[in-house]
Design an enzyme around this catalytic site. Structure first.
Site, PDB file in Angstrom:
ATOM      1  N   HIS A  17      -0.763 -15.997  -0.097  1.00  0.00           N
ATOM      2  CA  HIS A  17      -1.654 -16.086   0.834  1.00  0.00           C
ATOM      3  C   HIS A  17      -1.827 -17.642   1.445  1.00  0.00           C
ATOM      4  CE1 HIS A  17      -3.999 -12.986  -1.508  1.00  0.00           C
ATOM      5  NE2 HIS A  17      -3.606 -12.167  -0.557  1.00  0.00           N
ATOM      6  N   LYS A  41     -11.374  -0.622  -3.049  1.00  0.00           N
ATOM      7  CA  LYS A  41     -10.742  -0.622  -4.119  1.00  0.00           C
ATOM      8  C   LYS A  41     -11.625  -1.481  -5.171  1.00  0.00           C
ATOM      9  CE  LYS A  41      -7.370  -3.952  -2.150  1.00  0.00           C
ATOM     10  NZ  LYS A  41      -5.844  -4.311  -2.041  1.00  0.00           N
ATOM     11  N   ARG A  90       5.483  -9.137   2.946  1.00  0.00           N
ATOM     12  CA  ARG A  90       6.372  -9.283   1.734  1.00  0.00           C
ATOM     13  C   ARG A  90       7.714  -8.431   1.609  1.00  0.00           C
ATOM     14  NH1 ARG A  90       1.448  -8.914  -2.247  1.00  0.00           N
ATOM     15  NH2 ARG A  90       1.157  -7.355  -0.625  1.00  0.00           N
ATOM     16  N   SER A 128      -2.139 -10.268  -5.537  1.00  0.00           N
ATOM     17  CA  SER A 128      -3.386 -10.497  -6.322  1.00  0.00           C
ATOM     18  C   SER A 128      -3.316  -9.669  -7.582  1.00  0.00           C
ATOM     19  CB  SER A 128      -4.417 -10.038  -5.694  1.00  0.00           C
ATOM     20  OG  SER A 128      -4.584 -11.183  -4.433  1.00  0.00           O
TER      21      SER A 128
HETATM   22  P1  ADP Z   1      -5.722  -6.490   1.764  1.00  0.00           P
HETATM   23  O1  ADP Z   1      -6.483  -5.893   0.718  1.00  0.00           O
HETATM   24  O2  ADP Z   1      -6.577  -6.614   3.223  1.00  0.00           O
HETATM   25  O3  ADP Z   1      -4.245  -6.155   2.053  1.00  0.00           O
HETATM   26  P2  ADP Z   1      -4.938  -8.960   0.576  1.00  0.00           P
HETATM   27  O4  ADP Z   1      -5.709 -10.187  -0.199  1.00  0.00           O
HETATM   28  O5  ADP Z   1      -4.078  -8.106  -0.470  1.00  0.00           O
HETATM   29  O6  ADP Z   1      -5.764  -8.266   1.314  1.00  0.00           O
HETATM   30  O7  ADP Z   1      -3.524  -9.528   1.526  1.00  0.00           O
HETATM   31  C1  ADP Z   1      -4.147 -10.088   2.597  1.00  0.00           C
HETATM   32  C2  ADP Z   1      -2.853 -10.480   3.294  1.00  0.00           C
HETATM   33  O8  ADP Z   1      -1.965 -11.452   2.661  1.00  0.00           O
HETATM   34  C3  ADP Z   1      -2.004  -9.090   3.511  1.00  0.00           C
HETATM   35  O9  ADP Z   1      -1.676  -9.155   5.086  1.00  0.00           O
HETATM   36  C4  ADP Z   1      -0.945  -9.202   2.755  1.00  0.00           C
HETATM   37  O10 ADP Z   1       0.094  -8.585   3.082  1.00  0.00           O
HETATM   38  C5  ADP Z   1      -0.809 -10.759   2.626  1.00  0.00           C
HETATM   39  N1  ADP Z   1      -0.195 -11.182   1.310  1.00  0.00           N
HETATM   40  C6  ADP Z   1      -0.490 -10.885   0.236  1.00  0.00           C
HETATM   41  N2  ADP Z   1       0.522 -11.411  -0.616  1.00  0.00           N
HETATM   42  C7  ADP Z   1       1.425 -12.149  -0.070  1.00  0.00           C
HETATM   43  C8  ADP Z   1       2.494 -13.193  -0.246  1.00  0.00           C
HETATM   44  N3  ADP Z   1       2.822 -13.138  -1.524  1.00  0.00           N
HETATM   45  N4  ADP Z   1       3.089 -13.545   0.450  1.00  0.00           N
HETATM   46  C9  ADP Z   1       2.906 -13.316   2.016  1.00  0.00           C
HETATM   47  N5  ADP Z   1       1.805 -12.433   2.357  1.00  0.00           N
HETATM   48  C10 ADP Z   1       1.148 -11.879   1.318  1.00  0.00           C
END
Ligand code: ADP
Length: 174
Positions: A17, A41, A90, A128
């Site tokens: 992130h 979730k 990703r 995460s």
């Molecule tokens: P959400 O529940 O909205 O998907 P996340 O916290 O899981 O929230 O992710 C927020 C954003 O960060 C999403 O666009 C996700 O694809 C991106 N993201 C998560 N992990 C990575 C990573 N390792 N590299 C690049 N982008 C990521």
């Protein structure tokens, strides 16, 4: 002035992130990192805990502002006068989900553009869920999250009880 909006659950925030946020902040005049407070979730951290971690991570980034929000992302964008939604990509499974979200958001807010930045290679595997899982098993997460977040994870799993491996339900793409 172009202001971008990077929404997410950030449960917890990790280097994947952070990489997307820093790169996006170079493309726009201002980046709002927006912590969604009621995702559909189960979360390990409360909205205010996730917000505090994200704030701490970006406290020295002058172009990044951190807020919490609830409700529709496009409404939060309009409210904060952001013209662009930023997301990170990703793997292929991310693409399908983000594609659907982007089209739904376009229908709800045709005035707001969505851009996706491709992950840095070293963060391809990082999510995460992985962070929570490794932390719950006492593994080394120092290459995945900043110290401040690692400490919060240690504290949380200590509160939840020694040896517990239950990680809140999540989807595969998380
Ligand atoms: P959400 O529940 O909205 O998907 P996340 O916290 O899981 O929230 O992710 C927020 C954003 O960060 C999403 O666009 C996700 O694809 C991106 N993201 C998560 N992990 C990575 C990573 N390792 N590299 C690049 N982008 C990521």
């Amino acid at each position: 002035m172009v202001r971008a909006f990077f929404p997410g659950s950030f449960d917890p925030i990790h280097y994947g992130h952070i990489n997307i946020a820093k790169r996006a902040s170079r493309l726009f005049d201002e980046l709002i990192v927006a912590v969604y407070d009621r995702p559909l979730k189960n979360m390990l951290f409360l909205p205010e805990e996730r917000l505090a971690m994200v704030r701490h991570v970006f406290e020295n980034e002058p172009k990044i502002r951190v807020i919490g929000y609830r409700g529709l992302t496009v409404d939060a964008c309009r409210h904060n006068e952001a013209q662009v939604i930023v997301r990170g990509l990703r793997v292929f499974s991310d693409f399908e989900y983000e594609f659907r979200m982007a089209l739904a958001n376009r229908r709800l807010g045709p005035d707001i553009e969505m851009i996706a930045l491709i992950t840095a290679e070293e963060h391809t595997f990082l999510s995460s869920t992985t962070v929570r899982e490794v932390a719950s098993l006492g593994g080394d997460i120092s290459s995945m999250v900043p110290n401040y977040v690692a400490n919060a994870l240690r504290r949380r799993f200590k509160e939840l009880g020694e040896g517990q491996t239950l990680v809140p339900e999540s989807s595969l793409r998380d």
